[in-house]
Design a protein around this motif. Structure first.
Motif, PDB file in Angstrom:
ATOM      1  N   VAL A   1       0.803  -1.403   0.002  1.00 44.06           N
ATOM      2  CA  VAL A   1       0.145   0.142   0.044  1.00 44.06           C
ATOM      3  C   VAL A   1       0.747   1.337  -0.030  1.00 44.06           C
ATOM      4  O   VAL A   1       0.703   2.138  -1.012  1.00 44.06           O
ATOM      5  CB  VAL A   1      -1.047   0.091   1.235  1.00 44.06           C
ATOM      6  CG1 VAL A   1      -1.828   1.267   1.299  1.00 44.06           C
ATOM      7  CG2 VAL A   1      -1.834  -1.244   1.304  1.00 44.06           C
TER       8      VAL A   1
ATOM      9  N   LYS B   1      12.208   1.491  -7.981  1.00 42.53           N
ATOM     10  CA  LYS B   1      11.963   0.014  -7.772  1.00 42.53           C
ATOM     11  C   LYS B   1      12.024  -0.838  -9.164  1.00 42.53           C
ATOM     12  O   LYS B   1      12.211  -1.984  -9.233  1.00 42.53           O
ATOM     13  CB  LYS B   1      10.659  -0.447  -7.015  1.00 42.53           C
ATOM     14  CG  LYS B   1      10.080  -1.492  -7.052  1.00 42.53           C
ATOM     15  CD  LYS B   1      10.940  -2.498  -5.625  1.00 42.53           C
ATOM     16  CE  LYS B   1      11.052  -2.042  -4.411  1.00 42.53           C
ATOM     17  NZ  LYS B   1       9.826  -1.954  -3.592  1.00 42.53           N
TER      18      LYS B   1
ATOM     19  N   VAL C   1      10.998 -11.658  -2.720  1.00 43.03           N
ATOM     20  CA  VAL C   1      11.059 -10.450  -1.939  1.00 43.03           C
ATOM     21  C   VAL C   1       9.769 -10.432  -1.185  1.00 43.03           C
ATOM     22  O   VAL C   1       8.719 -10.368  -1.972  1.00 43.03           O
ATOM     23  CB  VAL C   1      11.385  -9.174  -3.054  1.00 43.03           C
ATOM     24  CG1 VAL C   1      11.158  -7.839  -2.210  1.00 43.03           C
ATOM     25  CG2 VAL C   1      12.627  -9.187  -3.728  1.00 43.03           C
ATOM     26  N   SER C   2       9.816 -10.358   0.022  1.00 40.96           N
ATOM     27  CA  SER C   2       8.606  -9.945   0.894  1.00 40.96           C
ATOM     28  C   SER C   2       8.838  -9.750   2.233  1.00 40.96           C
ATOM     29  O   SER C   2       9.745 -10.127   2.564  1.00 40.96           O
ATOM     30  CB  SER C   2       7.652 -10.850   0.662  1.00 40.96           C
ATOM     31  OG  SER C   2       8.091 -12.469   1.185  1.00 40.96           O
ATOM     32  N   ARG C   3       7.843  -9.072   3.104  1.00 37.71           N
ATOM     33  CA  ARG C   3       8.041  -9.064   4.369  1.00 37.71           C
ATOM     34  C   ARG C   3       8.112 -10.182   4.950  1.00 37.71           C
ATOM     35  O   ARG C   3       7.579 -11.400   4.281  1.00 37.71           O
ATOM     36  CB  ARG C   3       6.675  -8.435   4.776  1.00 37.71           C
ATOM     37  CG  ARG C   3       6.390  -6.822   4.413  1.00 37.71           C
ATOM     38  CD  ARG C   3       5.052  -6.277   5.201  1.00 37.71           C
ATOM     39  NE  ARG C   3       4.120  -6.808   4.317  1.00 37.71           N
ATOM     40  CZ  ARG C   3       3.185  -7.703   4.996  1.00 37.71           C
ATOM     41  NH1 ARG C   3       3.191  -8.064   6.138  1.00 37.71           N
ATOM     42  NH2 ARG C   3       2.299  -8.183   4.358  1.00 37.71           N
TER      43      ARG C   3
ATOM     44  N   ALA D   1      14.633 -11.701   0.552  1.00 38.83           N
ATOM     45  CA  ALA D   1      14.856 -10.321   0.835  1.00 38.83           C
ATOM     46  C   ALA D   1      13.556  -9.684   1.712  1.00 38.83           C
ATOM     47  O   ALA D   1      12.741  -9.719   0.949  1.00 38.83           O
ATOM     48  CB  ALA D   1      15.268  -9.296  -0.411  1.00 38.83           C
TER      49      ALA D   1
ATOM     50  N   SER E   1      12.048  -6.323   4.252  1.00 40.46           N
ATOM     51  CA  SER E   1      12.139  -5.348   5.194  1.00 40.46           C
ATOM     52  C   SER E   1      11.119  -5.159   6.377  1.00 40.46           C
ATOM     53  O   SER E   1      10.135  -5.526   5.984  1.00 40.46           O
ATOM     54  CB  SER E   1      12.554  -4.007   4.412  1.00 40.46           C
ATOM     55  OG  SER E   1      11.800  -3.667   3.480  1.00 40.46           O
TER      56      SER E   1
ATOM     57  N   GLU F   1      -2.507 -14.178  -0.459  1.00 45.46           N
ATOM     58  CA  GLU F   1      -2.266 -12.667  -1.117  1.00 45.46           C
ATOM     59  C   GLU F   1      -3.103 -11.961  -1.575  1.00 45.46           C
ATOM     60  O   GLU F   1      -4.215 -12.349  -2.634  1.00 45.46           O
ATOM     61  CB  GLU F   1      -1.096 -13.235  -2.122  1.00 45.46           C
ATOM     62  CG  GLU F   1      -0.298 -12.018  -2.716  1.00 45.46           C
ATOM     63  CD  GLU F   1       0.575 -11.504  -1.800  1.00 45.46           C
ATOM     64  OE1 GLU F   1       0.261 -10.476  -1.316  1.00 45.46           O
ATOM     65  OE2 GLU F   1       1.680 -12.146  -1.346  1.00 45.46           O
TER      66      GLU F   1
ATOM     67  N   GLY G   1       0.083  -9.131  -4.454  1.00 42.38           N
ATOM     68  CA  GLY G   1       1.443  -9.401  -4.725  1.00 42.38           C
ATOM     69  C   GLY G   1       1.993  -8.707  -5.833  1.00 42.38           C
ATOM     70  O   GLY G   1       2.539  -9.105  -6.793  1.00 42.38           O
TER      71      GLY G   1
HETATM   72  N1  UDP Z   1       9.420  -4.400  -0.783  1.00 42.73           N
HETATM   73  C1  UDP Z   1      10.448  -3.943  -0.421  1.00 42.73           C
HETATM   74  N2  UDP Z   1      11.676  -4.308   0.481  1.00 42.73           N
HETATM   75  C2  UDP Z   1      11.332  -5.479   1.200  1.00 42.73           C
HETATM   76  C3  UDP Z   1      10.110  -6.397   0.901  1.00 42.73           C
HETATM   77  C4  UDP Z   1       8.991  -5.826   0.013  1.00 42.73           C
HETATM   78  O1  UDP Z   1      10.639  -2.715  -0.825  1.00 42.73           O
HETATM   79  O2  UDP Z   1      12.181  -5.770   1.895  1.00 42.73           O
HETATM   80  C5  UDP Z   1       8.341  -4.173  -1.542  1.00 42.73           C
HETATM   81  C6  UDP Z   1       8.064  -5.052  -2.694  1.00 42.73           C
HETATM   82  O3  UDP Z   1       9.099  -4.772  -3.523  1.00 42.73           O
HETATM   83  C7  UDP Z   1       6.681  -4.690  -2.934  1.00 42.73           C
HETATM   84  C8  UDP Z   1       5.885  -4.233  -1.694  1.00 42.73           C
HETATM   85  O4  UDP Z   1       7.108  -4.097  -0.793  1.00 42.73           O
HETATM   86  O5  UDP Z   1       6.770  -3.573  -3.847  1.00 42.73           O
HETATM   87  C9  UDP Z   1       5.331  -5.545  -1.312  1.00 42.73           C
HETATM   88  O6  UDP Z   1       3.977  -5.479  -1.613  1.00 42.73           O
HETATM   89  P1  UDP Z   1       3.293  -6.915  -1.962  1.00 42.73           P
HETATM   90  O7  UDP Z   1       2.039  -6.595  -2.780  1.00 42.73           O
HETATM   91  O8  UDP Z   1       3.990  -7.958  -2.805  1.00 42.73           O
HETATM   92  O9  UDP Z   1       2.971  -7.433  -0.560  1.00 42.73           O
HETATM   93  P2  UDP Z   1       2.482  -6.817   0.836  1.00 42.73           P
HETATM   94  O10 UDP Z   1       3.570  -6.535   1.721  1.00 42.73           O
HETATM   95  O11 UDP Z   1       1.587  -5.672   0.507  1.00 42.73           O
HETATM   96  O12 UDP Z   1       1.543  -7.955   1.542  1.00 42.73           O
END
Ligand code: UDP
Length: 403
Positions: free
Chosen positions: A41, A190, A218-220, A248, A250, A305, A308
């Protein structure tokens, strides 16, 4: 700024965007969510708000504040809406409401259109001023815990309309419902093109070997993203194909579970020097971009999800993608055409090997994926859709909207 998208975004989206911008010029548009950094978001709002301002719409982005208890509760609500068996007690709902009440006193909620993102700030509707109020649901609400969803709907049904990412998420709310999938910005840090030097600089600094294929997610650090399942799939692949796994992530300020999940993942990965777990600081956009570009396969093996964004991010970079067949991922991955959908660890391992062993097929799918994202999942389309919804609400009852 909008001109910069010409030649990148579909022409029709840009024409409509300009026209809708003309119609809504000088009106005010407020977005409210629960974090400035981390998660999809915030990722979208960082880019969309300046675009709306450039169109002449008076746009603000406010973030609600809360204590630790509030974010523990909202993460539980989030988990319950995505199907985890959580119980939200009366005291928890009351705290959720009280914190929103405090935010309503602090924030200026006056605007012609107000878009409230996700469950965290949903009670703000109780303090609504005039204007159109829209609830924007980004999460996977395909199979929620009923009591939690019912309670939340007490707030959500007070809005003028709701927006979901996927048709399957809509529900009988008694208000207008719209389907608008999220999007990525092709010109952001990005997603912009990077030079070979920039890519190699990131790989060297983060100590990612580039002499072997890199598999990336890449994901939380969130259990719904199934990071442990990703490691299990990698371990199967590794028996046959030499490769490197990069996970990866954050932290997001509104996600208190990240640390616990990160520790689980580290424990599971222990002892394998080819698994790289990166905890990147917020706004590491260029590094994420570079990691996606050095990868041979991009994964998003989620179990639930909303959309994503990472799938579209990988596809935009021409990468073959593999995603869990859940929520918004099948909107992006047309199975066997723009990537592969999987239902299990074994399925993920099988498809990773298929890509590693067939680089021509992987390249073809990646190329198709990029065009699919261009036509469907760029920010210009999503901004156009938001403005269309708003404009249609301003012109309710008319069967034709002249632009
Ligand atoms: N993201 C990032 N760094 C991280 C992990 C995720 O910048 O270490 C970004 C990723 O590139 C994407 C967003 O955070 O743009 C995650 O959006 P997504 O819809 O995949 O998942 P959400 O975290 O919203 O569930």
């Amino acid at each position: 700024m909008i001109n910069q998208y010409s030649g990148v975004s579909p022409k029709g989206d840009l024409v409509l965007l300009q026209k809708l911008g003309e119609k809504l010029k000088k009106k005010s548009f407020l977005h409210v969510n629960s974090t400035r950094a981390g998660g999809g978001v915030a990722e979208i709002l960082q880019r969309m708000v300046p675009m709306l301002v450039e169109l002449g719409i008076k746009t603000r982005w406010e973030v609600i504040e809360g204590d630790d208890r509030f974010f523990d509760i909202t993460k539980k609500i989030h988990n319950a809406i995505q199907g985890n068996p959580e119980k939200i007690t009366k005291e928890m709902w009351d705290h959720h409401y009280e914190i929103n009440k405090k935010n309503a006193e602090r924030l200026d909620l006056e605007a012609n259109a107000v878009l409230i993102h996700d469950p965290q700030p949903s009670p703000l509707v109780k303090f609504r001023k005039k204007g159109k109020w829209i609830w924007r649901c980004h999460i996977d609400v395909s199979n929620p815990v009923k009591e939690v969803c019912d309670y939340l709907m007490r707030y959500c049904s007070k809005y003028n309309a709701a927006v979901f990412s996927v048709a399957r998420f809509t529900r009988a709310m008694g208000i207008d419902e719209f389907i608008i999938p999220p999007s990525i910005d092709p010109l952001s840090e990005k997603n912009r093109e990077l030079s070979a030097e920039e890519i190699h600089e990131t790989a060297a600094r983060l100590k990612i070997p580039v002499d072997r294929p890199v598999i990336l997610q890449v994901s939380r650090f969130d259990r719904f993203k199934d990071p442990v399942g990703v490691i299990e799939a990698y371990k199967i692949v590794k028996k046959y194909n030499d490769c490197v796994l990069v996970l990866a992530g954050s932290p997001a300020t509104d996600d208190p579970e990240g640390e616990a999940v990160l520790n689980e993942v580290k424990e599971y990965a222990a002892g394998d020097p080819d698994i790289h777990i990166l905890l990147l600081p917020p706004f590491s956009d260029k590094d994420i971009n570079a990691l996606q570009r050095i990868s041979s396969v991009v994964l998003q093996k989620s179990l639930k999800e909303g959309f994503g964004l990472t799938v579209s991010e990988g596809m935009w970079k021409g990468k073959p993608v593999i995603g869990g067949a859940v929520g918004g991922i099948p909107l992006q991955i047309v199975h066997g055409i723009t990537g592969f959908l999987v239902h299990s660890v074994e399925g993920a391992a099988f498809r990773i090997r298929q890509f590693l062993n067939n680089p021509d097929m992987a390249k073809r799918m990646g190329e198709r994926g990029r065009e699919y994202v261009r036509n469907n999942f760029l920010i210009t389309r999503q901004t156009r859709d938001y403005l269309s919804v708003w404009y249609s609400m301003e012109n309710k009852g008319k069967s034709v909207m002249e632009l």
